[in-house]
Design a protein around this motif. Sequence first.
Motif, mmCIF file in Angstrom:
data_model
loop_
_atom_site.group_PDB
_atom_site.id
_atom_site.type_symbol
_atom_site.label_atom_id
_atom_site.label_comp_id
_atom_site.label_asym_id
_atom_site.label_seq_id
_atom_site.Cartn_x
_atom_site.Cartn_y
_atom_site.Cartn_z
ATOM 1 N N HIS A 75 58.173 -15.073 2.090
ATOM 2 C CA HIS A 75 58.152 -14.272 3.438
ATOM 3 C C HIS A 75 58.246 -12.642 3.020
ATOM 4 O O HIS A 75 57.460 -11.948 3.794
ATOM 5 C CB HIS A 75 59.358 -14.631 4.042
ATOM 6 C CG HIS A 75 59.451 -15.844 4.716
ATOM 7 N ND1 HIS A 75 58.532 -16.339 5.695
ATOM 8 C CD2 HIS A 75 60.075 -17.217 4.480
ATOM 9 C CE1 HIS A 75 58.575 -17.340 6.126
ATOM 10 N NE2 HIS A 75 59.546 -18.254 5.315
ATOM 11 N N VAL A 76 58.868 -12.336 2.063
ATOM 12 C CA VAL A 76 58.838 -10.741 1.871
ATOM 13 C C VAL A 76 57.344 -10.469 1.432
ATOM 14 O O VAL A 76 56.896 -9.295 1.824
ATOM 15 C CB VAL A 76 59.835 -10.448 0.798
ATOM 16 C CG1 VAL A 76 59.552 -9.113 0.266
ATOM 17 C CG2 VAL A 76 61.251 -10.510 1.065
ATOM 18 N N MET A 77 56.686 -11.053 0.522
ATOM 19 C CA MET A 77 55.098 -10.809 0.122
ATOM 20 C C MET A 77 54.510 -10.941 1.395
ATOM 21 O O MET A 77 53.494 -10.145 1.397
ATOM 22 C CB MET A 77 54.931 -11.923 -0.886
ATOM 23 C CG MET A 77 55.815 -11.712 -1.995
ATOM 24 S SD MET A 77 55.029 -12.719 -3.539
ATOM 25 C CE MET A 77 53.237 -12.117 -3.654
ATOM 26 N N GLU A 84 50.316 -4.156 4.775
ATOM 27 C CA GLU A 84 49.091 -3.604 4.374
ATOM 28 C C GLU A 84 47.907 -3.820 5.188
ATOM 29 O O GLU A 84 46.695 -2.722 5.264
ATOM 30 C CB GLU A 84 49.065 -3.914 2.881
ATOM 31 C CG GLU A 84 50.173 -3.499 1.904
ATOM 32 C CD GLU A 84 50.132 -4.009 0.645
ATOM 33 O OE1 GLU A 84 49.072 -4.764 0.357
ATOM 34 O OE2 GLU A 84 50.919 -3.405 -0.202
ATOM 35 N N LEU A 85 47.795 -4.751 5.650
ATOM 36 C CA LEU A 85 46.548 -5.285 6.249
ATOM 37 C C LEU A 85 46.652 -4.635 7.741
ATOM 38 O O LEU A 85 45.465 -3.961 8.172
ATOM 39 C CB LEU A 85 46.735 -6.747 6.693
ATOM 40 C CG LEU A 85 45.167 -7.475 7.313
ATOM 41 C CD1 LEU A 85 44.182 -7.164 6.315
ATOM 42 C CD2 LEU A 85 45.616 -8.850 7.521
ATOM 43 N N LYS A 86 47.710 -4.114 8.376
ATOM 44 C CA LYS A 86 47.730 -3.493 9.561
ATOM 45 C C LYS A 86 47.346 -2.256 9.420
ATOM 46 O O LYS A 86 46.766 -1.500 10.039
ATOM 47 C CB LYS A 86 49.012 -3.521 10.131
ATOM 48 C CG LYS A 86 49.431 -3.273 11.640
ATOM 49 C CD LYS A 86 50.515 -3.346 11.986
ATOM 50 C CE LYS A 86 51.025 -4.742 12.473
ATOM 51 N NZ LYS A 86 52.373 -5.276 12.920
ATOM 52 N N LYS A 87 47.522 -1.574 8.156
ATOM 53 C CA LYS A 87 47.182 -0.167 7.776
ATOM 54 C C LYS A 87 45.610 -0.012 7.817
ATOM 55 O O LYS A 87 44.992 0.713 8.149
ATOM 56 C CB LYS A 87 47.641 0.451 6.739
ATOM 57 C CG LYS A 87 49.333 0.414 6.805
ATOM 58 C CD LYS A 87 49.556 1.060 5.200
ATOM 59 C CE LYS A 87 51.334 1.011 5.168
ATOM 60 N NZ LYS A 87 51.981 1.329 3.884
#
Length: 219
Positions: A75-77, A84-87
């Motif tokens: 879940h953390v990963m 990162e994908l949202k960035k």
Amino acid sequence: MNWFRQNRLLGALLIAFGICTVIMLILLYWTGSKLATARGEFDKATAERARLETLDPFPNDANYHKLKDYIANYHVMLDKFKAELKKEMIPETPLAPNEFQSRLRQATVATLNRARANNIKLPDNFRLGFDEFATALPRTAVAPLLGQELSQVQMLINILLDARIDGVTSFHRMPLTEEKEPKAAPTATPAPVRAGRRGGPTQKAASPETGGLASRVFE
């Protein structure tokens, strides 16, 4: 030796019979060894099955805690990957319906020019999958989302065109959920009221003449 010379046919038959007997014995030995190997594997599998049937199917505490740690790390990963994908996503900016239509025309012209420069064939009337908005304006609430998707689609098409592919045969875009018109709540129509009892005559309101006549009769 003299007998063999005198009975060559019978001797040849005896030699052939002996050779066949030796070959048969070799085959029997080979088959027996394979049978023993298969029986050993079968007994081993049977013993393993019996061992597994007697085991407790639930994990022990150590393995259970390891599994919980693996799930927590996953879940953390996953959250980190989502961040990162949202960035990398193109941000959603306020956009009016007519501005979106203007951007769609500009993006279409730029894509056609780039495809023509790279000698890449595109489908006829190619509008980046936004065909329905070439002549019609989108709703105000969905225009920013369509603008964000238009930028993403244009980026994808530019990557394909820069890769100098042979051509694009077809391109379809899945409509957004917000593009669908909200359905109006159905209004309940009142049922017609019918006076009178079931099966009996329908009662009508008394007219002024009949009302006056009834009053005179009762007087």
